[in-house]
Design a protein around this motif. Sequence first.
Motif, PDB file in Angstrom:
ATOM      1  N   THR A   3     -12.870   2.465  -3.456  1.00 32.79           N
ATOM      2  CA  THR A   3     -12.304   3.795  -3.653  1.00 32.79           C
ATOM      3  C   THR A   3     -10.873   3.680  -4.143  1.00 32.79           C
ATOM      4  O   THR A   3     -10.120   2.800  -3.714  1.00 32.79           O
ATOM      5  N   ALA A  23      -3.869   3.740  -4.580  1.00 32.21           N
ATOM      6  CA  ALA A  23      -4.241   2.842  -3.484  1.00 32.21           C
ATOM      7  C   ALA A  23      -5.705   2.471  -3.634  1.00 32.21           C
ATOM      8  O   ALA A  23      -6.560   3.350  -3.761  1.00 32.21           O
ATOM      9  N   SER A  25      -9.014   0.659  -2.026  1.00 35.39           N
ATOM     10  CA  SER A  25      -9.619   0.185  -0.786  1.00 35.39           C
ATOM     11  C   SER A  25     -11.051  -0.254  -1.054  1.00 35.39           C
ATOM     12  O   SER A  25     -11.700   0.225  -1.976  1.00 35.39           O
ATOM     13  N   GLY A  26     -11.521  -1.189  -0.230  1.00 41.95           N
ATOM     14  CA  GLY A  26     -12.838  -1.767  -0.454  1.00 41.95           C
ATOM     15  C   GLY A  26     -12.770  -2.834  -1.534  1.00 41.95           C
ATOM     16  O   GLY A  26     -11.781  -2.960  -2.239  1.00 41.95           O
ATOM     17  N   PHE A  29      -9.988  -6.304  -4.653  1.00 46.29           N
ATOM     18  CA  PHE A  29      -8.767  -6.006  -5.394  1.00 46.29           C
ATOM     19  C   PHE A  29      -8.516  -7.023  -6.495  1.00 46.29           C
ATOM     20  O   PHE A  29      -7.448  -7.080  -7.060  1.00 46.29           O
ATOM     21  N   ASN A  76      -2.403  -3.724  -2.194  1.00 44.94           N
ATOM     22  CA  ASN A  76      -3.490  -3.148  -2.990  1.00 44.94           C
ATOM     23  C   ASN A  76      -3.117  -1.815  -3.643  1.00 44.94           C
ATOM     24  O   ASN A  76      -3.837  -0.816  -3.516  1.00 44.94           O
ATOM     25  N   THR A  77      -1.993  -1.811  -4.315  1.00 44.72           N
ATOM     26  CA  THR A  77      -1.569  -0.589  -5.005  1.00 44.72           C
ATOM     27  C   THR A  77      -1.209  -0.883  -6.453  1.00 44.72           C
ATOM     28  O   THR A  77      -0.823  -2.002  -6.799  1.00 44.72           O
TER      29      THR A  77
END
Length: 124
Positions: A3, A23, A25-26, A29, A76-77
């Motif tokens: 996501t 951001a 997630s999951g 990355f 993770n951004t």
Amino acid sequence: QVTLAESGGGLAQVGGSLRVSCAVSGGTFSYGMGWFRRATGKEREFVAAIDWRGTNTLYADSVKGRFIISKENRVNTVDLQMNSLQPEDTAVYYCAATETVTTLKTRVHDYHYWGQGTQVFVSS
């Protein structure tokens, strides 16, 4: 399940700056990342891309020298710093991730995951 969630954006004056963030997630990355935008009545267009390491970047001619894409793997951004904003930068900005990491991608269909978008409005 991967996501992407954008934040930031909003209203800026001509010549001003804004920052949008994404951001992730999951997943791992280990993705190539991109920013796209869609202005009212227009197709979604490429803005900027960065490789999974965060070392190589690519920009659309319309934003080159004004926008900066960056990636922070520790959190993770992916950010897009937008400077010298113009009214034509008004659009919904989308974050995207691609599992293809060998080359930087500029086409919509090369990306596998998308955020919901965040609105940027530049007022004159």
